[in-house]
Design a protein around this motif. Structure first.
Motif, short mmCIF file in Angstrom:
data_model
loop_
_atom_site.label_atom_id
_atom_site.label_comp_id
_atom_site.label_asym_id
_atom_site.label_seq_id
_atom_site.Cartn_x
_atom_site.Cartn_y
_atom_site.Cartn_z
N PRO A 139 162.51 64.49 90.72
CA PRO A 139 162.55 64.61 89.26
C PRO A 139 161.19 64.95 88.69
O PRO A 139 160.16 64.45 89.14
CB PRO A 139 162.99 63.21 88.81
N GLY A 140 161.20 65.84 87.71
CA GLY A 140 159.97 66.20 87.02
C GLY A 140 159.05 67.13 87.78
O GLY A 140 157.93 67.39 87.35
N VAL A 141 159.50 67.66 88.91
CA VAL A 141 158.68 68.55 89.73
C VAL A 141 158.90 70.00 89.27
O VAL A 141 160.03 70.43 89.09
CB VAL A 141 159.03 68.40 91.23
N ASP A 142 157.81 70.72 89.07
CA ASP A 142 157.87 72.14 88.72
C ASP A 142 158.45 72.91 89.91
O ASP A 142 157.93 72.80 91.02
CB ASP A 142 156.47 72.65 88.38
N PRO A 143 159.52 73.70 89.72
CA PRO A 143 160.12 74.45 90.83
C PRO A 143 159.13 75.34 91.58
O PRO A 143 159.29 75.59 92.77
CB PRO A 143 161.22 75.28 90.17
N GLY A 144 158.08 75.81 90.89
CA GLY A 144 157.10 76.66 91.54
C GLY A 144 156.26 75.94 92.58
O GLY A 144 155.59 76.58 93.40
N THR A 145 156.27 74.61 92.56
CA THR A 145 155.48 73.85 93.53
C THR A 145 156.28 73.41 94.74
O THR A 145 155.74 72.83 95.67
CB THR A 145 154.87 72.58 92.88
N VAL A 146 157.59 73.67 94.74
CA VAL A 146 158.45 73.25 95.84
C VAL A 146 158.32 74.25 96.99
O VAL A 146 158.41 75.46 96.80
CB VAL A 146 159.92 73.15 95.38
N ASP A 147 158.10 73.72 98.20
CA ASP A 147 157.96 74.57 99.38
C ASP A 147 158.80 73.99 100.50
O ASP A 147 158.74 72.79 100.77
CB ASP A 147 156.49 74.64 99.81
N VAL A 148 159.60 74.85 101.14
CA VAL A 148 160.40 74.46 102.31
C VAL A 148 159.98 75.38 103.44
O VAL A 148 160.02 76.60 103.30
CB VAL A 148 161.91 74.60 102.02
N SER A 149 159.57 74.80 104.57
CA SER A 149 159.14 75.63 105.69
C SER A 149 159.64 75.03 107.01
O SER A 149 159.91 73.84 107.10
CB SER A 149 157.61 75.75 105.72
N VAL A 150 159.77 75.90 108.00
CA VAL A 150 160.15 75.49 109.35
C VAL A 150 159.09 76.01 110.30
O VAL A 150 158.76 77.20 110.27
CB VAL A 150 161.54 76.06 109.75
#
Length: 152
Positions: free
Chosen positions: A49-60
């Motif tokens: 909650p409250g996280v800017d979508p631009g800061t979300v990172d998913v990596s493998v």
């Protein structure tokens, strides 16, 4: 007379670990998530909650799925805080992926503060049917492959 209170030390240690002591930095400690399997894929939901979508990172990388997000601290000046319980900073969660998933087809979306990650099973990990023939009779039967069941 000194009073023995082992719980005061435990309480102090807990406050230190959880960052609830007065004057400590508010740093996120965890990213709550659900993980379940549906048909031929896994689904992961993580609350951010409250996280800017631009800061979300998913990596493998090398069989490890890493989820990272950042929530900025409020920057209001001349504010007298009455309560300050919301974490700010970087959230990170890592999961070890097994050989049975297809890392090239992992997809993610972020909506309403929830990160959703779909992790498909690899084709080699999916149950399949194997034709079994009897050499003497020419009969064919199908055996369905799937997870092993425990029988006692």
């Amino acid at each position: 007379m000194l009073r023995f209170d082992p719980f005061s030390d435990l309480e102090s240690m807990t406050k230190s670990l959880l960052g609830t002591e007065t004057g400590t930095a508010r740093v996120p400690r965890f990213m709550p998530m659900d993980l379940y399997k549906v048909d031929d894929h896994y689904v992961l939901h993580a609350d951010l909650p409250g996280v800017d979508p631009g800061t979300v990172d998913v990596s493998v990388d090398n069989g490890t799925l890493t989820l990272t997000a950042h929530r900025s601290a409020p920057s209001e000046e001349n504010v007298q805080w009455i309560a300050s319980e919301r974490f700010s900073g970087t959230f990170r969660r890592q999961l070890s992926l097994g050989d049975g998933v297809d890392p090239d087809r992992i997809s993610a979306s972020y909506e309403n503060g929830v990160l959703s990650v779909t992790i498909p099973l690899a084709a080699r990990a999916k149950p399949r049917r194997i034709e079994v023939s009897s050499l003497g009779t020419g009969e064919h039967r199908t055996i369905e492959a799937g997870p092993a069941s425990d029988t006692a």
